[in-house]
Design an enzyme around this catalytic site. Structure first.
Site, PDB file in Angstrom:
ATOM      1  N   LYS A 181       0.828  -1.205   0.000  1.00 13.63           N
ATOM      2  CA  LYS A 181       0.000   0.000   0.000  1.00 13.63           C
ATOM      3  C   LYS A 181       0.864   1.256   0.000  1.00 13.63           C
ATOM      4  O   LYS A 181       0.583   2.230  -0.717  1.00 13.63           O
ATOM      5  CB  LYS A 181      -0.924  -0.002   1.220  1.00 13.63           C
ATOM      6  CG  LYS A 181      -1.699   1.308   1.446  1.00 13.63           C
ATOM      7  CD  LYS A 181      -2.634   1.632   0.293  1.00 13.63           C
ATOM      8  CE  LYS A 181      -3.272   3.004   0.434  1.00 13.63           C
ATOM      9  NZ  LYS A 181      -4.073   3.183   1.633  1.00 13.63           N
ATOM     10  N   LYS A 250       2.053  11.810   5.513  1.00 11.30           N
ATOM     11  CA  LYS A 250       2.212  10.646   6.383  1.00 11.30           C
ATOM     12  C   LYS A 250       2.569   9.408   5.580  1.00 11.30           C
ATOM     13  O   LYS A 250       3.522   8.692   5.888  1.00 11.30           O
ATOM     14  CB  LYS A 250       0.935  10.403   7.174  1.00 11.30           C
ATOM     15  CG  LYS A 250       1.032   9.247   8.148  1.00 11.30           C
ATOM     16  CD  LYS A 250      -0.102   8.247   8.219  1.00 11.30           C
ATOM     17  CE  LYS A 250      -1.147   8.167   7.229  1.00 11.30           C
ATOM     18  NZ  LYS A 250      -2.045   7.002   7.303  1.00 11.30           N
TER      19      LYS A 250
END
Length: 307
Positions: A181, A250
């Protein structure tokens, strides 16, 4: 669907869902609409109320979810919050009923492995299952789900993934889904950053933005930004893709750190990370990621289409 019509899971327990924000809420809604009983928890009372209005049960704490649900989904914003929900006092680790955690968050492989090890000590298996496709994909049930976990746990929850999108089994160890991911998100955010620079350069050179995107998408430069985000969210100047710059920072930060830990130097990834972080530091953390174009315009002294 009314709660009386909902299907309970093996053992009569509802599914648990912790974190019903931008991504979690539409995923939880799809599970409810598919006939599953859900008990949900989030600090945002309005988000919970939206789901209880269609049949969900509201929990007062993480611990209540873990005491009532055998399978618990999490969709949480940061590694620290995920660790606290799973391993903190009154967290999933202390639940009497939970046996499988399905983590849909993007938190990085190191935290995922730490949580999986901590939960396994209490007989709880973790299915690492981050998703890609944004809020629109969560709403439509067209997410790409990158699942990693031991066979029995993965087999039990796999039918639930069919409600949310298409599942890709990427490994048998928690953390492998997270790594894939992060690589996906790093590619996506890097493509958007370089597309923004190319777009602004084309405008400065007098090119029509619509023609520019059409030509790029007919050639070798096409990517997710040119095919989707620019036509739908940048050219109309709506900037409403639904994913904030701070979350990009992030994810790309986690990705670069993990790749470097694997021995990859990450020259390009580090530069892309700096671009996004610079935008975030200039009041952009809460802005939609597609607004990066506006920052590139500002840095280039270029007036945007909406100037």
């Amino acid at each position: 669907m009314a709660s009386g019509q909902a299907t309970r899971e093996p053992g009569g327990a509802p599914l648990g869902f912790i974190g019903v924000g931008t991504m979690g809420r539409p995923m939880a809604r799809r599970l409810i609409e598919a006939g599953h009983a859900l008990i949900v928890f989030d600090r945002d009372e309005a988000a919970v109320a939206e789901l209880t209005a269609i049949g969900a049960l509201a929990a007062q704490s993480v611990h209540e979810v873990a005491d009532r649900a055998r399978v618990v989904f999490t969709s949480l914003p940061t590694p620290a919050i995920f660790r606290e929900v799973a391993l903190g006092a009154g967290g999933l680790r202390d639940g009497e009923t939970v046996k499988i955690l399905v983590d849909l968050s993007t938190v990085g492989s190191r935290i995922e492995k730490e949580v999986a090890a901590g939960l396994r000590e209490r007989g709880i298996e973790t299915v690492d299952a981050p998703v890609s496709g944004g809020a629109a994909g969560a709403t439509k049930g067209s997410l790409a789900i990158m699942a990693a976990g031991v066979g029995a746990a993965l087999d039990e929850v796999r039918p639930l993934f069919d409600v949310l999108g298409k599942v890709f089994v990427v490994g048998d160890q928690p953390g492998q889904g997270q790594l894939l991911k992060l690589l996906n998100n790093m590619l996506s955010s890097t493509a958007f950053a370089i597309t923004s620079e190319a777009f602004v350069a084309g405008m400065r050179g007098g090119l029509d933005p619509e023609v520019m995107m059409a030509v790029i998408n007919a050639g070798s430069g096409k990517n997710g930004a040119t095919l989707d985000k620019f036509p739908k969210h940048v050219l109309p100047r709506t900037f409403d893709f639904g994913f904030p710059v701070g979350s990009v920072c992030k994810d790309i930060g986690l990705a670069v750190d993990e790749c470097q830990a694997l021995g990859v130097p990450m020259w390009v990834g580090n530069i892309a990370r700096q671009v996004w972080n610079h935008a975030a530091m200039q009041d952009g953390a809460a802005r939609d990621m597609t607004e990066l174009v506006r920052y590139v315009e500002r840095w280039s002294s270029t007036e945007g289409l909406d100037a």
